[in-house]
Scaffold this motif. Structure first.
Motif, mmCIF file in Angstrom:
data_model
loop_
_atom_site.group_PDB
_atom_site.id
_atom_site.type_symbol
_atom_site.label_atom_id
_atom_site.label_comp_id
_atom_site.label_asym_id
_atom_site.label_seq_id
_atom_site.Cartn_x
_atom_site.Cartn_y
_atom_site.Cartn_z
ATOM 1 N N ARG A 1 1.010 -1.225 0.013
ATOM 2 C CA ARG A 1 0.177 0.195 -0.107
ATOM 3 C C ARG A 1 0.929 1.067 0.148
ATOM 4 O O ARG A 1 0.647 2.363 -0.777
ATOM 5 C CB ARG A 1 -0.882 -0.086 1.295
ATOM 6 N N PHE B 1 2.364 1.794 -3.428
ATOM 7 C CA PHE B 1 1.575 2.182 -4.366
ATOM 8 C C PHE B 1 1.171 3.709 -4.104
ATOM 9 O O PHE B 1 0.953 4.376 -4.932
ATOM 10 C CB PHE B 1 0.139 1.472 -4.295
ATOM 11 N N GLY C 1 2.264 5.266 -7.223
ATOM 12 C CA GLY C 1 1.166 5.146 -8.142
ATOM 13 C C GLY C 1 1.048 3.762 -8.736
ATOM 14 O O GLY C 1 1.959 2.660 -8.478
ATOM 15 N N ALA C 2 0.179 3.777 -9.793
ATOM 16 C CA ALA C 2 -0.009 2.283 -10.479
ATOM 17 C C ALA C 2 1.401 1.947 -11.297
ATOM 18 O O ALA C 2 1.605 0.718 -11.220
ATOM 19 C CB ALA C 2 -1.075 2.405 -11.345
ATOM 20 N N THR C 3 2.267 2.852 -11.605
ATOM 21 C CA THR C 3 3.534 2.567 -12.338
ATOM 22 C C THR C 3 4.509 1.836 -11.509
ATOM 23 O O THR C 3 5.387 1.073 -11.986
ATOM 24 C CB THR C 3 3.900 3.685 -13.101
ATOM 25 N N ASP D 1 1.162 -5.852 -12.441
ATOM 26 C CA ASP D 1 -0.208 -6.088 -12.349
ATOM 27 C C ASP D 1 -0.493 -7.122 -11.461
ATOM 28 O O ASP D 1 -1.599 -6.647 -10.758
ATOM 29 C CB ASP D 1 -0.306 -6.775 -13.860
ATOM 30 N N GLU E 1 0.652 -7.276 -8.351
ATOM 31 C CA GLU E 1 0.498 -6.643 -6.799
ATOM 32 C C GLU E 1 -0.726 -5.450 -6.975
ATOM 33 O O GLU E 1 -1.411 -5.412 -6.113
ATOM 34 C CB GLU E 1 1.739 -5.960 -6.758
ATOM 35 N N LEU E 2 -1.093 -4.894 -8.239
ATOM 36 C CA LEU E 2 -2.266 -4.165 -8.367
ATOM 37 C C LEU E 2 -3.554 -5.121 -8.065
ATOM 38 O O LEU E 2 -4.512 -4.388 -7.353
ATOM 39 C CB LEU E 2 -2.471 -3.493 -9.781
ATOM 40 N N PHE F 1 -4.091 -7.751 -16.357
ATOM 41 C CA PHE F 1 -5.005 -7.059 -15.623
ATOM 42 C C PHE F 1 -6.641 -6.839 -16.068
ATOM 43 O O PHE F 1 -7.501 -6.845 -15.502
ATOM 44 C CB PHE F 1 -4.351 -5.891 -14.895
#
Length: 253
Positions: A42, A45, A49-51, A55, A57-58, A86
């Motif tokens: 967390r 992230f 961010g998402a980058t 995938d 882990e997102l 994803f």
């Protein structure tokens, strides 16, 4: 050989302390190795961010709420192995998702919420706006809504005299390689909405947006029927997995 891990879902409130559910059927305390992993993920992230995360882990971040007391990394990887990436996981139909061991209603719900949110955000960028000057936003929306579907879907975008999008409607669903379209119904709906122009959109689950002869024939029939009633067919877009084809740009219209 180690015994496969079993996943058990629990319904969660919309807002819960530390995003975790509390229930008699769950362990009193999240195991420390899972809690530490989730905290690190967390933090990474939120900071990057998402980058900053791959995938799987997102996907883990989404699964945390649906499966609050177990390691969800194996399930995240299993979903990606099953569907490919994803986007395909999030857009997979519930029945297919439920076939993956460990997926139940709570997981499906989390994934479908993300899918609905993504589509609504993309749709907001094109609704009530002149489409011909917002073409990139339109393509983004169409790809978000249709590119990863496993069956064909046919949509009609209805525009007013200023080419502002006034309605976006799904006309029909089909199989993996065919969707029934009736030109008379397309034009009839345009008249009901007092539309001045149309854009047809459908997807090719195969990923290749090259039009079939049936696609070309149907498009010309719609164009002919629309012209009789003073409605312009601006384009027909075929959405593939990673690219799209415009009938207008390709010379079919």
């Amino acid at each position: 050989m180690s015994k496969p891990r079993a996943f058990h879902e629990a319904a969660l409130p919309l807002f819960a302390a530390e995003d975790e559910a509390v229930g008699d059927a769950l362990p009193a305390k999240l195991p420390s190795y899972i809690a530490d992993h989730r905290k690190r993920l967390r933090t990474r992230f939120m900071e990057g961010g998402a980058t900053a995360i791959p995938d799987y882990e997102l996907l883990e971040l989404l699964l945390f709420r649906a499966i609050p007391r177990q390691d969800v990394k194996p399930l995240a990887r299993e979903l990606l192995d099953t569907f490919g990436d994803f986007n395909r996981v999030v857009t997979a139909v519930p029945a297919r998702l439920m076939m993956v061991k460990g997926v139940g209603e709570a997981v499906v719900q989390e994934l479908k919420i993300v899918e609905a949110a993504a589509q609504r955000m993309m749709r907001a960028r094109v609704m009530n706006r002149p489409l011909l000057s917002s073409w990139d936003a339109l393509l983004d929306y169409c790809h978000t809504a249709m590119a990863h579907r496993e069956t064909e879907q046919f949509r009609i975008l209805f525009l007013d005299r200023k080419n502002v999008l006034i309605a976006d409607e799904e006309q029909a669903k089909g199989t993996v390689d065919h969707v029934p379209v009736y030109p008379r119904e397309v034009v009839k709906r345009g008249l009901e909405l007092n539309a001045s122009a149309l854009i047809l959109v459908h997807n090719h689950p195969s990923g290749d947006p090259t039009p079939s002869q049936a696609d070309i024939s149907m498009t010309l029939q719609v164009q002919e029927a629309a012209q009789v009633l003073g409605i312009t067919l601006h384009d027909h877009l075929i959405i593939g997995k990673s690219r799209e084809l415009s009938f207008r740009s390709a010379g079919y219209l």
